[in-house]
Enzyme design. Structure first.
Site, PDB file in Angstrom:
ATOM      1  N   PRO A  95     -15.333  -0.483 -12.873  1.00 49.75           N
ATOM      2  CA  PRO A  95     -16.351   0.287 -13.554  1.00 49.75           C
ATOM      3  C   PRO A  95     -17.374  -0.669 -14.162  1.00 49.75           C
ATOM      4  O   PRO A  95     -17.096  -1.720 -14.654  1.00 49.75           O
ATOM      5  CB  PRO A  95     -15.630   1.297 -14.430  1.00 49.75           C
ATOM      6  CG  PRO A  95     -14.219   1.346 -13.910  1.00 49.75           C
ATOM      7  CD  PRO A  95     -14.017   0.099 -13.251  1.00 49.75           C
ATOM      8  N   TYR A 112       0.925  -1.190   0.275  1.00 46.82           N
ATOM      9  CA  TYR A 112       0.039  -0.138   0.098  1.00 46.82           C
ATOM     10  C   TYR A 112       0.895   1.119   0.128  1.00 46.82           C
ATOM     11  O   TYR A 112       1.590   1.474   1.016  1.00 46.82           O
ATOM     12  CB  TYR A 112      -0.950   0.147   1.274  1.00 46.82           C
ATOM     13  CG  TYR A 112      -1.920  -0.995   1.104  1.00 46.82           C
ATOM     14  CD1 TYR A 112      -2.265  -1.908   0.127  1.00 46.82           C
ATOM     15  CD2 TYR A 112      -2.672  -1.133   2.319  1.00 46.82           C
ATOM     16  CE1 TYR A 112      -3.328  -2.662  -0.020  1.00 46.82           C
ATOM     17  CE2 TYR A 112      -3.947  -2.322   2.437  1.00 46.82           C
ATOM     18  CZ  TYR A 112      -3.999  -3.089   1.143  1.00 46.82           C
ATOM     19  OH  TYR A 112      -5.040  -3.614   1.206  1.00 46.82           O
ATOM     20  N   PHE A 167     -14.558  -5.187  -1.126  1.00 46.40           N
ATOM     21  CA  PHE A 167     -15.337  -4.886  -1.975  1.00 46.40           C
ATOM     22  C   PHE A 167     -16.603  -5.199  -1.277  1.00 46.40           C
ATOM     23  O   PHE A 167     -17.567  -5.668  -1.745  1.00 46.40           O
ATOM     24  CB  PHE A 167     -15.466  -5.599  -3.068  1.00 46.40           C
ATOM     25  CG  PHE A 167     -14.342  -5.712  -4.189  1.00 46.40           C
ATOM     26  CD1 PHE A 167     -13.295  -4.495  -3.986  1.00 46.40           C
ATOM     27  CD2 PHE A 167     -14.158  -6.407  -5.168  1.00 46.40           C
ATOM     28  CE1 PHE A 167     -12.413  -4.242  -4.859  1.00 46.40           C
ATOM     29  CE2 PHE A 167     -12.922  -6.301  -6.075  1.00 46.40           C
ATOM     30  CZ  PHE A 167     -12.039  -5.069  -6.074  1.00 46.40           C
ATOM     31  N   PRO A 168     -16.862  -4.498  -0.024  1.00 42.30           N
ATOM     32  CA  PRO A 168     -17.929  -4.762   0.745  1.00 42.30           C
ATOM     33  C   PRO A 168     -19.206  -4.244   0.188  1.00 42.30           C
ATOM     34  O   PRO A 168     -20.284  -4.415   0.681  1.00 42.30           O
ATOM     35  CB  PRO A 168     -17.567  -4.184   2.083  1.00 42.30           C
ATOM     36  CG  PRO A 168     -16.542  -3.037   2.004  1.00 42.30           C
ATOM     37  CD  PRO A 168     -15.727  -3.647   0.724  1.00 42.30           C
ATOM     38  N   LEU A 169     -19.053  -3.277  -0.593  1.00 46.11           N
ATOM     39  CA  LEU A 169     -19.942  -2.424  -1.326  1.00 46.11           C
ATOM     40  C   LEU A 169     -20.250  -2.708  -2.867  1.00 46.11           C
ATOM     41  O   LEU A 169     -20.980  -1.974  -3.618  1.00 46.11           O
ATOM     42  CB  LEU A 169     -19.948  -0.741  -1.125  1.00 46.11           C
ATOM     43  CG  LEU A 169     -20.145  -0.463   0.374  1.00 46.11           C
ATOM     44  CD1 LEU A 169     -19.719   1.322   0.559  1.00 46.11           C
ATOM     45  CD2 LEU A 169     -21.289  -0.844   0.885  1.00 46.11           C
ATOM     46  N   GLY A 170     -19.689  -4.042  -3.418  1.00 42.69           N
ATOM     47  CA  GLY A 170     -19.816  -4.325  -4.608  1.00 42.69           C
ATOM     48  C   GLY A 170     -18.518  -4.013  -5.234  1.00 42.69           C
ATOM     49  O   GLY A 170     -17.575  -3.568  -4.586  1.00 42.69           O
TER      50      GLY A 170
END
Length: 308
Positions: free
Chosen positions: A228, A66, A221-224
């Site tokens: 894109p 990171y 990816f907890p919100l999808g």
């Protein structure tokens, strides 16, 4: 309030108490992946980590790759021994500046060992509480080719050796399928990090196995999907309706659903914005009643669109 309900600093644990291996931690942690966005404002980067701790976060997820060590370096300076923060890192990739992708895979046993050593150095510690082995055998993300195609058993062998040498306390796996998860169980896994959200629930069988085995489930990816054109939790009509009824944001509802869905779920939402951090932590106070949960559970999973 019991000792398990508060962090070492006396703050109520964000999202309540959860288990990560042998350790009790806040169910809402902090993902450090976005910290390199603050590379030109180190004070702001330090401040957001300190604010997370003040808000009851004692579980930070990071990696040497990171920002090529930037996130780890900030954590090293921001986290104090008395905070008793549980720092989790991961191996399996390394920075690749100037390449077509900011990362390149580093899956070979000797590369995993080198990555652990790099994390120890940049974090300024002698032992990493938990290290996740990030596999590269399925989408999304980089897929291993050539000499980066490494058998899981060979990878687990070096991870176990690093544990036995006292360099890591616990082992997790990331980006795995059911067969890989079952093969990894004998090492005594502390957690699994997979892409998982309200709209991506193909790994439900793995989640149930982790509940049975006492293994933390830590979704990314907890919100999808972050890619894109892929499904996003915050676009779902049911999510928008529940958010409006509770006066919350759709993102908060998506995160709250995860906390309600299974007791072993731990969240590591990342941000470089203090207000966003506070909204993420506030998710832990959201109560979803049976009607709201029924409406959210009825949202169809479209993992195939995300995982490719």
């Amino acid at each position: 309030m019991t000792s398990t309900d508060t962090t070492a600093t006396g703050s109520p644990r964000a999202g309540g108490a959860g288990r990560l291996g042998a350790r009790t931690v806040s169910r809402i942690g902090f993902g450090a992946m976005q910290l390199p966005r603050l590379r030109d404002d180190r004070a702001a980067a330090l401040a957001i980590v300190r604010r997370a701790i003040e808000l009851g976060v004692d579980h930070i997820d990071t990696a040497q790759f990171y920002g090529d060590g930037f996130a780890n370096d900030v954590i090293r300076e921001a986290v104090r021994p008395e905070d008793d923060v549980y720092v989790v890192s991961k191996v399996g990739a390394t920075p690749h500046s100037g390449g077509p992708h900011p990362l390149r895979l580093a899956q070979r046993p000797e590369e995993l060992r080198a990555s652990v050593e790099d994390n120890l150095k940049s974090l300024g510690i002698d032992r990493i509480p938990l290290v996740n082995l990030r596999r590269a055998s399925r989408a999304p993300g980089l897929i291993a080719e050539g000499d980066q195609v490494v058998d899981l058993d060979d990878q687990l062998a070096v991870m176990t050796a690093l544990h036995d040498e006292g360099k890591i306390d616990a082992i997790g796996v990331s980006h795995v399928g059911m067969d890989e998860l079952r093969r990894a169980l004998p090492v005594g896994l502390a957690c699994v990090q997979n892409a998982y959200s309200l709209v991506a629930r193909d790994d439900e069988e793995m989640l149930r196995l982790c509940v049975a085995e006492g293994i933390a489930w830590v979704p990314y990816f907890p919100l999808g999907s972050a890619f894109p054109g892929m499904p996003k939790v915050t676009d779902e009509a049911a999510v928008l309706a529940v958010a409006e009824s509770l006066g919350r944001t759709p993102a908060q509802i998506g995160l709250a659903w995860l906390l309600h869905h299974a007791p072993n779920v731990l969240l590591i939402p990342g941000t470089a914005d203090a207000a966003h951090l506070e909204a993420n932590v506030a998710t832990g106070a959201i109560s979803l009643d049976a009607a709201a949960l029924d409406a959210l559970d009825a949202v169809p999973t479209r993992s195939g669109e995300i995982l490719g």
